[in-house]
Design a protein around this motif. Sequence first.
Motif, mmCIF file in Angstrom:
data_model
loop_
_atom_site.group_PDB
_atom_site.id
_atom_site.type_symbol
_atom_site.label_atom_id
_atom_site.label_comp_id
_atom_site.label_asym_id
_atom_site.label_seq_id
_atom_site.Cartn_x
_atom_site.Cartn_y
_atom_site.Cartn_z
ATOM 1 N N ALA A 24 0.901 -1.251 0.030
ATOM 2 C CA ALA A 24 -0.145 0.040 0.029
ATOM 3 C C ALA A 24 0.911 1.358 -0.125
ATOM 4 N N TYR A 25 1.828 1.386 0.849
ATOM 5 C CA TYR A 25 2.900 2.416 0.973
ATOM 6 C C TYR A 25 3.185 2.671 -0.321
ATOM 7 N N LEU A 26 3.878 1.548 -1.271
ATOM 8 C CA LEU A 26 4.521 1.801 -2.309
ATOM 9 C C LEU A 26 3.471 2.469 -3.309
ATOM 10 N N ASN A 29 2.664 6.040 -2.669
ATOM 11 C CA ASN A 29 3.673 7.026 -2.882
ATOM 12 C C ASN A 29 4.685 7.092 -4.200
ATOM 13 N N TYR A 30 4.706 5.621 -4.522
ATOM 14 C CA TYR A 30 5.613 5.329 -5.632
ATOM 15 C C TYR A 30 4.953 5.026 -7.089
ATOM 16 N N THR A 31 3.570 5.351 -7.275
ATOM 17 C CA THR A 31 3.072 5.181 -8.470
ATOM 18 C C THR A 31 2.542 6.631 -8.905
ATOM 19 N N LEU A 74 13.960 1.502 -3.086
ATOM 20 C CA LEU A 74 15.347 1.228 -3.754
ATOM 21 C C LEU A 74 15.672 2.413 -4.427
ATOM 22 N N TYR A 75 14.893 3.504 -4.801
ATOM 23 C CA TYR A 75 15.232 4.525 -5.700
ATOM 24 C C TYR A 75 16.328 5.351 -5.039
ATOM 25 N N GLN A 76 16.618 5.386 -3.786
ATOM 26 C CA GLN A 76 17.351 6.147 -2.711
ATOM 27 C C GLN A 76 18.766 5.689 -2.970
ATOM 28 N N THR A 90 18.597 -1.067 5.260
ATOM 29 C CA THR A 90 18.310 -1.325 6.771
ATOM 30 C C THR A 90 16.899 -1.139 6.772
ATOM 31 N N ASP A 91 16.053 -1.915 7.661
ATOM 32 C CA ASP A 91 14.779 -1.161 7.889
ATOM 33 C C ASP A 91 14.267 -1.938 9.463
ATOM 34 N N PHE A 92 13.517 -1.224 9.942
ATOM 35 C CA PHE A 92 12.831 -1.729 11.411
ATOM 36 C C PHE A 92 11.922 -2.840 11.569
HETATM 37 C C1 LIG Z 1 8.095 6.886 5.670
HETATM 38 S S1 LIG Z 1 9.040 5.271 5.575
HETATM 39 C C2 LIG Z 1 10.288 5.598 4.482
HETATM 40 C C3 LIG Z 1 10.550 4.554 3.574
HETATM 41 C C4 LIG Z 1 11.724 4.828 2.470
HETATM 42 N N1 LIG Z 1 12.958 5.238 3.155
HETATM 43 C C5 LIG Z 1 11.144 5.978 1.531
HETATM 44 O O1 LIG Z 1 11.849 6.812 0.911
HETATM 45 O O2 LIG Z 1 9.794 5.852 1.017
HETATM 46 C C6 LIG Z 1 9.728 5.317 7.069
HETATM 47 C C7 LIG Z 1 10.471 4.019 7.376
HETATM 48 O O3 LIG Z 1 11.116 3.756 8.596
HETATM 49 C C8 LIG Z 1 10.993 2.581 9.064
HETATM 50 N N2 LIG Z 1 10.891 2.734 10.828
HETATM 51 C C9 LIG Z 1 9.956 2.856 11.708
HETATM 52 N N3 LIG Z 1 10.362 2.746 12.841
HETATM 53 C C10 LIG Z 1 11.756 2.887 12.847
HETATM 54 C C11 LIG Z 1 12.816 3.101 13.844
HETATM 55 N N4 LIG Z 1 12.767 3.236 15.039
HETATM 56 N N5 LIG Z 1 14.182 3.034 13.320
HETATM 57 C C12 LIG Z 1 14.661 3.000 11.817
HETATM 58 N N6 LIG Z 1 13.396 2.941 10.796
HETATM 59 C C13 LIG Z 1 12.026 2.899 11.341
HETATM 60 C C14 LIG Z 1 9.512 2.072 8.681
HETATM 61 O O4 LIG Z 1 9.611 0.568 8.832
HETATM 62 C C15 LIG Z 1 9.557 2.520 7.348
HETATM 63 O O5 LIG Z 1 9.983 1.710 6.472
#
Ligand SMILES: C[S@@+](CC[C@H](N)C(=O)[O-])C[C@H]1O[C@@H](n2cnc3c(N)ncnc32)[C@H](O)[C@@H]1O
Length: 273
Positions: A24-26, A29-31, A74-76, A90-92
């Motif tokens: 859903a997030y993709l 924001n990414y379409t 992955l764009y970043q 990395t991700d949470f």
């Molecule tokens: C708004 S998304 C950003 C995703 C991506 N970097 C982008 O540019 O769209 C925020 C991200 O932070 C992660 N996140 C949540 N809590 C976190 C934490 N305590 N430390 C690091 N990342 C966390 C979430 O799982 C999510 O993937």
Amino acid sequence: MEGKGKVNGVAAMAACYQGFDPAAYLQYNYTPPRADFERKDSIVPWKLACLHRAFTEGDVRGELLVDIGSGPTLYQVLSGCEVFNKVLLTDFLEVNRQELRGWLEDEGGCNLDWTPYLQHVCKLEGRRPSAWTEKAAKLRQVITDIVPVDVHRPQPLALYALPSEGADCLVSCFCLESVSPDLAAFTRALGHIGRLLRTGGHLLLIGALGESYYFGGPGVRIPVVPLNEAQVCASLKESGYTLIRLEVYTLPQDMRVGVDDVSGVFFVKAIKE
Ligand SMILES: C[S@@+](CC[C@H](N)C(=O)[O-])C[C@H]1O[C@@H](n2cnc3c(N)ncnc32)[C@H](O)[C@@H]1O
Ligand SMILES: O=S(=O)(c1ccc2c(c1)CN[C@@H](CF)C2)N1CCSCC1
């Protein structure tokens, strides 16, 4: 009280993320309309151009690039993968790490076709768009691992994840302000990730301006620390960075599509002193 409040605020944010839905997030924001490569005023070309310039203007170099809070995107790292021979994602959340592994394994197990993004960055690099397959292969070759991260911990990554000298460059997009309960926590998190970076290393930070919430999935409303440019600059200074460049993009009205209340996006290039 402040200490107790700090723990509860961070714990509450972690609870908000339990419903995060990568697909859903993709989609949100990414379409299109947000990710419309044909529109001159689209946010995507702007962001990819900021990253391309930052990675290729000659001062960013080294071995290891770490992306903090990669999410399912992955764009970043599409420009950075040509500059660094090791990229750590990395991700949470495990659901996001799994989404990234799905792309890495190239067996159709991911929720977004990144081809338009790969093609656009190839164009920025002066390559033919069909070189996107080579760029995808390059990215799959340099990604060394996809590991857990928590920016609220003084040591956000497991000690095994980084060499002792630290990362040469950090990139982090829409993470710190989206996971912090308040501005003080945002600033502390900036300091925590700074400890992962070697002295003289670069931070490329992209984030939301004026955003107070976003939807991380259907009905999954996640609070965001509303930031302005001055607060971003003050937090960087307080956390031991020297600002090289700050660029701002104001979202056109028709890109405000109800999945958040973001008003603008900032791009920061900074160096850790
Ligand atoms: C708004 S998304 C950003 C995703 C991506 N970097 C982008 O540019 O769209 C925020 C991200 O932070 C992660 N996140 C949540 N809590 C976190 C934490 N305590 N430390 C690091 N990342 C966390 C979430 O799982 C999510 O993937
Ligand atoms: O700038 S975006 O519109 C974008 C991309 C991601 C996000 C937001 C905005 C605002 N809410 C954030 C919540 F954390 C996530 N964009 C989407 C198209 S590709 C480049 C990035």
